[in-house]
Scaffold this motif. Sequence first.
Motif, PDB file in Angstrom:
ATOM      1  N   VAL A 254      -7.027   7.676  -5.474  1.00  0.00           N
ATOM      2  CA  VAL A 254      -7.866   8.738  -5.132  1.00  0.00           C
ATOM      3  C   VAL A 254      -8.475   8.748  -3.773  1.00  0.00           C
ATOM      4  O   VAL A 254      -8.981   7.829  -3.397  1.00  0.00           O
ATOM      5  CB  VAL A 254      -9.022   8.599  -6.205  1.00  0.00           C
ATOM      6  N   GLY A 255      -8.246   9.555  -3.167  1.00  0.00           N
ATOM      7  CA  GLY A 255      -8.906   9.688  -1.774  1.00  0.00           C
ATOM      8  C   GLY A 255     -10.021  10.348  -1.752  1.00  0.00           C
ATOM      9  O   GLY A 255     -10.714  10.457  -2.483  1.00  0.00           O
ATOM     10  N   ASP A 256     -10.397  10.832  -0.329  1.00  0.00           N
ATOM     11  CA  ASP A 256     -11.556  11.271  -0.058  1.00  0.00           C
ATOM     12  C   ASP A 256     -11.654  12.787  -0.655  1.00  0.00           C
ATOM     13  O   ASP A 256     -12.575  13.209  -1.287  1.00  0.00           O
ATOM     14  CB  ASP A 256     -11.973  11.382   1.531  1.00  0.00           C
TER      15      ASP A 256
ATOM     16  N   VAL B 148      -3.247  13.520  -4.781  1.00  0.00           N
ATOM     17  CA  VAL B 148      -3.261  12.412  -4.999  1.00  0.00           C
ATOM     18  C   VAL B 148      -2.184  11.597  -4.673  1.00  0.00           C
ATOM     19  O   VAL B 148      -1.163  11.952  -5.235  1.00  0.00           O
ATOM     20  CB  VAL B 148      -3.855  11.969  -6.468  1.00  0.00           C
ATOM     21  N   PRO B 149      -2.084  10.832  -3.752  1.00  0.00           N
ATOM     22  CA  PRO B 149      -0.753  10.336  -3.370  1.00  0.00           C
ATOM     23  C   PRO B 149      -0.469   9.047  -4.393  1.00  0.00           C
ATOM     24  O   PRO B 149      -1.265   8.506  -4.945  1.00  0.00           O
ATOM     25  CB  PRO B 149      -0.904   9.661  -1.931  1.00  0.00           C
ATOM     26  N   MET B 150       1.061   8.734  -4.590  1.00  0.00           N
ATOM     27  CA  MET B 150       1.354   7.782  -5.514  1.00  0.00           C
ATOM     28  C   MET B 150       1.818   6.812  -4.362  1.00  0.00           C
ATOM     29  O   MET B 150       3.194   6.834  -3.788  1.00  0.00           O
ATOM     30  CB  MET B 150       2.541   8.381  -6.338  1.00  0.00           C
ATOM     31  N   ALA B 151       1.324   5.713  -4.374  1.00  0.00           N
ATOM     32  CA  ALA B 151       1.719   4.605  -3.283  1.00  0.00           C
ATOM     33  C   ALA B 151       2.655   3.722  -4.218  1.00  0.00           C
ATOM     34  O   ALA B 151       2.456   3.305  -5.199  1.00  0.00           O
ATOM     35  CB  ALA B 151       0.486   3.696  -2.974  1.00  0.00           C
ATOM     36  N   PRO B 152       3.842   3.666  -3.379  1.00  0.00           N
ATOM     37  CA  PRO B 152       4.879   2.270  -3.852  1.00  0.00           C
ATOM     38  C   PRO B 152       4.367   1.282  -3.837  1.00  0.00           C
ATOM     39  O   PRO B 152       3.576   0.685  -2.872  1.00  0.00           O
ATOM     40  CB  PRO B 152       5.826   2.872  -2.958  1.00  0.00           C
ATOM     41  N   PRO B 153       4.909   0.402  -4.718  1.00  0.00           N
ATOM     42  CA  PRO B 153       4.589  -0.963  -4.635  1.00  0.00           C
ATOM     43  C   PRO B 153       5.254  -1.758  -3.387  1.00  0.00           C
ATOM     44  O   PRO B 153       6.248  -1.026  -2.862  1.00  0.00           O
ATOM     45  CB  PRO B 153       5.040  -1.626  -5.912  1.00  0.00           C
ATOM     46  N   ARG B 154       4.799  -2.905  -3.262  1.00  0.00           N
ATOM     47  CA  ARG B 154       5.346  -3.666  -1.789  1.00  0.00           C
ATOM     48  C   ARG B 154       6.825  -3.837  -1.700  1.00  0.00           C
ATOM     49  O   ARG B 154       7.449  -3.707  -0.886  1.00  0.00           O
ATOM     50  CB  ARG B 154       4.671  -4.923  -1.758  1.00  0.00           C
ATOM     51  N   TRP B 155       7.362  -4.558  -3.138  1.00  0.00           N
ATOM     52  CA  TRP B 155       8.853  -4.390  -2.839  1.00  0.00           C
ATOM     53  C   TRP B 155       9.783  -3.527  -2.777  1.00  0.00           C
ATOM     54  O   TRP B 155      10.828  -3.526  -1.917  1.00  0.00           O
ATOM     55  CB  TRP B 155       9.268  -5.239  -4.323  1.00  0.00           C
TER      56      TRP B 155
ATOM     57  N   GLY C 122       7.655   6.171  -7.008  1.00  0.00           N
ATOM     58  CA  GLY C 122       6.619   6.938  -6.250  1.00  0.00           C
ATOM     59  C   GLY C 122       7.311   7.717  -5.461  1.00  0.00           C
ATOM     60  O   GLY C 122       8.022   8.621  -5.719  1.00  0.00           O
ATOM     61  N   ALA C 123       6.390   8.084  -4.207  1.00  0.00           N
ATOM     62  CA  ALA C 123       7.189   9.021  -3.275  1.00  0.00           C
ATOM     63  C   ALA C 123       8.416   8.566  -2.428  1.00  0.00           C
ATOM     64  O   ALA C 123       8.815   9.215  -1.760  1.00  0.00           O
ATOM     65  CB  ALA C 123       5.951   9.185  -2.308  1.00  0.00           C
ATOM     66  N   LEU C 124       8.650   7.229  -2.680  1.00  0.00           N
ATOM     67  CA  LEU C 124       9.678   6.682  -1.857  1.00  0.00           C
ATOM     68  C   LEU C 124      11.237   7.133  -2.342  1.00  0.00           C
ATOM     69  O   LEU C 124      11.162   7.094  -3.784  1.00  0.00           O
ATOM     70  CB  LEU C 124       9.653   5.142  -1.585  1.00  0.00           C
ATOM     71  N   ARG C 125      11.968   7.397  -1.634  1.00  0.00           N
ATOM     72  CA  ARG C 125      13.431   7.471  -1.836  1.00  0.00           C
ATOM     73  C   ARG C 125      14.334   6.070  -1.516  1.00  0.00           C
ATOM     74  O   ARG C 125      14.129   5.817  -0.398  1.00  0.00           O
ATOM     75  CB  ARG C 125      14.034   8.413  -1.496  1.00  0.00           C
TER      76      ARG C 125
END
Lengths: 454, 413
Positions: free
Chosen positions: B99-101, B108-115, B153-156
Motif C-alpha cells: 500500500v503506497g501513499d 496497489v503494486p504487487m511486488a514480486p519476491p526476490r527469487w 506478481g507483475a513480473l513475467r
Amino acid sequence: MTDTPPTLHTGPTHRLDTAKLLTARMHAVKVRPYLADALFALHVVEDWAVPTMAVDMHWRCYVSPGFVDRTPVEELAGVWVHEVCHLLRDHHGRSQRYAAEHGEHGPGERLRHNIAADFEINDDIYGDGLPQPTDAIVPSLMGLPEGLLMEQYLNRASLSDLARDLAWLECGSGADGHQRPWELGPDGANGLTRQQRDAVRFRVAEGINGRPGTAPDGWRRWAQRVFHQPQPWRHLLGAAVRSAVGTAGGSQNHSYRRPSRRAAGVPKVVLPRLVRQPPKVCVVIDTSGSVSDTELGIALVEVAAISRAVGGRRGSVSVISCDAAAGVAAPLCQEEDIELIGGGGTDLRSGFARAMSSRPRPEVVVALTDGHTPWPATQPPCKTVVGLFRRPVPAVDEDNPHYYQPDPPPPWARVVTIGLVLRTLQHRQPRVIGVEAFDMLQQPGFSGVAQHRR
Amino acid sequence: MNSISVSIPDLPTDEPTPLAIADDLLSLLKTSTTEPRSDEQLEALSIAVAADLPVLLWGEPGIGKTAVLTQLAASLELPLTTVIASVHEPSDFSGLPIVGDDPEQRGVPMAPPRWAVELVKAGRGLLFLDELSTATPAVQAALLRVVLERRVGALRLPPDVRIVAAANPRASAADGWDLTPPLANRFVHLHWAHDQEVVVRGLGGVWPRAELPSLDRERLPEAVSFARRAICGFLTVRPKLIHQLPGAETQRGRAWPSPRSWEAAMTLLAFATAARVSRDVLALLIRGVVGDGAGIELLAHLDRMELPDPESLLADPTAAHLPVRGDLRRAALEAMVSAVQSRPTRQRWEAAWVVLAQALETSAADLLVTPATALAELRHEDWEVPDTIEQLSEVVSITQRASQSVRTMGASR
C-alpha cells in the motif's frame, strides 16, 4: 593344441519337437482365440535347464524338450495358456510389489508366490477344450476358496507345507519376478520392453472388450480392469470429503480477510493470515435392509476418521439415518455414540431434506448408500459426496416385470464406489479392505449398529 | 551494558580440532563417483522440459527428486532455483500487495519476491516448485498461475526459464489435494519412483549419471511430419478420444485427452523422435499427457504404423521385410491377405504365397496358419496352386493336428 575346444556331450541327443509344441499353441489359439496375440508374442527358447515350461518377464518362453516329448498335445496347450496367463496378469510385477511391501525375499518366498499365482490362474482356465492336468495346483489343495487373487492367497495361507511338496514347481520369473540362472535377462534377444508388454496386454484386452461374448466372465472382468485400475476407496472418499470441505468454508487456508501477525513488522505490506474454519459435515446413512451392518460400520469409521482429519471438532459432524423416512440428526462425538435406526425401503430424498433443514446448515453432505433410492431432483445448496456400496449388476431381463435398475447418482455429486474387497489385478497395495473396521466392530459400542436395526 | 565472554580453550596449534576431523569424515562420506546408466524417468523429464511443457512430478517425499533436478539443471546448463511451496504464502507467488501513499490514484503494486527478480535478471534458469501438494489451497492457486501463465506478481518469467513442479501422490498427501480437470489437462504428469538398485549402488558410492537425450538437428522435419501423421491418423480412427472428460472419481487429477493435451502429445512425439528415445520413454510421456487409456491406444497405433505396408509387400514379395515378433508378424501377414481379398488378382495372390513361404523360413509355423488358410480360401478355380505351397506343408500338418486334438477334446467333454 587343438583348434577347437573339446565339447562335452552331457545333454540329450535329440532336439525340441517344435512341430508338437507349435501344434499345441495352435490348439490353444483355436480354443482361446482372444489370447492369440499374447500366445504369438511369446518367443520360444529351447532349454534343458527348465523342468517343464517357464516364462520370463520379457515374454520369452523357455521349454524343456523332454517335457514336450512326454506331454500330450492338448495338455501342452493348457500349459501354453497357463504360462501366458502369468504374463497377462502381470504376476511378476505384482509379486515384486508384494515382496517389497512385505519385505519377504528368498527362494522359499519365490515358490510361495509361484503357488499363489498358479492358484489364481488354475481355478478358471481349464475346461472347454483344455484338459486340467492331474497335477495342477488348485486352491482346494489347501482348502482355500476359488476365485481369489494371488495376493489374497498369499495373505491367507502360509503355503509352506505345500511348498515342500512342490519344490519342482517352476514357472519362471514371469510368475514371481525373480530371475533364474538360465534366463536371458533384460538385455537378451527377442525380449519385449515394458511398453511392448503393455501393448500386447492392451490388444488382448481390446479384443475381449470388442467381442465380449466369446470370452468367459473372468477374462471379461480382467479386460475391463487391466488398464483402469481402481484406487482404494478410502483414499477416494477421503479426497472427496476433504476437497468438498476445503472449497466450502475451508479448513486451514490463507486468507486476506484477516491481517497476518507478521504484518506488524512490514507496515506497508498486506499479508494474509492462516485461518481455520472447521467444516460442518452431515452424513446421511442408508439404513435400508439392503445395506449390511459390516458395510455401514466400515463407512462410518471412515467418515468419522476423515472428519477428524480435516479438523472437525466435537459436534461438527452429524449423522442422519435414513430409510423411507429420515431419522433424527445426532451430532457425532465419538464413533460409539452412533445409533442407526432403520430397515426396509430407502428414500434418501428425505435424508437430504432433513440435512438441509438442520441448524447449522451443513457445508458438506456425505451420503452412504447402495444406490437403490430415488435422488433429489435438484442440487442441494451444498457439496455432495456419495459413497456407493458396490453391488453386482444383475443381467438385463426385460421380460421380468420385477426387473429394476436403480438410477445412477446425480452428476452434481462426487461418487466414490465402496467395496469390501479390492478385486484388482494391478493394484499397488493389494489387501483386504476393512480389517481395521472389522476390529472396531467387535468393540462394545459398535454393537449398537446391529442392535438397533430391525 | 551486557557483554558476552567467550572462552576459547587453548589447543595445540598443530593438532586438528575435533570439528575439523568430523569435517574430514563428512567430506569422505560425501565423496562419490558416477557411472553412466540409462534412466527412463530422467529421459522423459528432460524431453518434457526441453519441449517447454509444464511438468508435474508425482512422487513420495524423500526419493531424490531434488537430486535429479540438480543433475538436469547441470546438464541443461541452467541455474537451478528451488522454491518449497509449503513454506510460502500466496503473496510470495502472486506478489505482495504494497500500500503506497495514494493507493486510489496509483493503485496497489504487487511486488514480486526476490527469487523471482533474480530469475528474471538472469534471464534463464530451471525453476523447481517443490511440495506443491502440502501447501495451502491459496498457495497452490497462486503457484499454478506461476506454472501456467509464467507470471510472478507483475513480473513475467523470460521464455528461457523452464518450470517443473512436484507433488506427493494424494494417497500420501496430508490434505488429499487433487487437481481440477482443466489444470490436470495442462501438465505432463510423470510418476517418480525410486529404483532399488540405484539407491543401493548410490549409497555405496556410485550414483548414476544419465546421458540426457539430445535433439538431432537433421531429423527435425522428419520428426514433425511423423508426429503430425501419427496423431492425425490416430484421431481420425478414434474421434471419441479427441475430448474425453474424466468421468470416474479414480481418474480425477490425472491426465486426460483433449485437443490441448493432444497438441502436447504431438509436441512430445516430435521431440522424442528427434531425440531417438526409446518407446518406453515415449510411453511415459504420452501416458503422462493424455492419460493411460488413450496413451496406450496411441502407442498401439504407432506399433501398427510400423508394420510393413501390405501393398509394398505384394509389389515386391522377395524383398519382404517382416517384423520379428510373432504377434506383429502375424498381424502384418493378415493385413497382406486382406489386401489381396480386397482386390483379388492372380498375380497378387501368388505374390502373397511367396511372402508366406519366406516368412516360414524365419518364424514359427503356427503363425502362418490363419493367413495361409485365409489365402487358400481366396483361390479362384482356374488359379493353379503355386509351387511355394509345398514349403508350407508343415503349416498344413500343424493345422490338421491341432484341429484333430481340439476335436478330441470336444468329444471327450
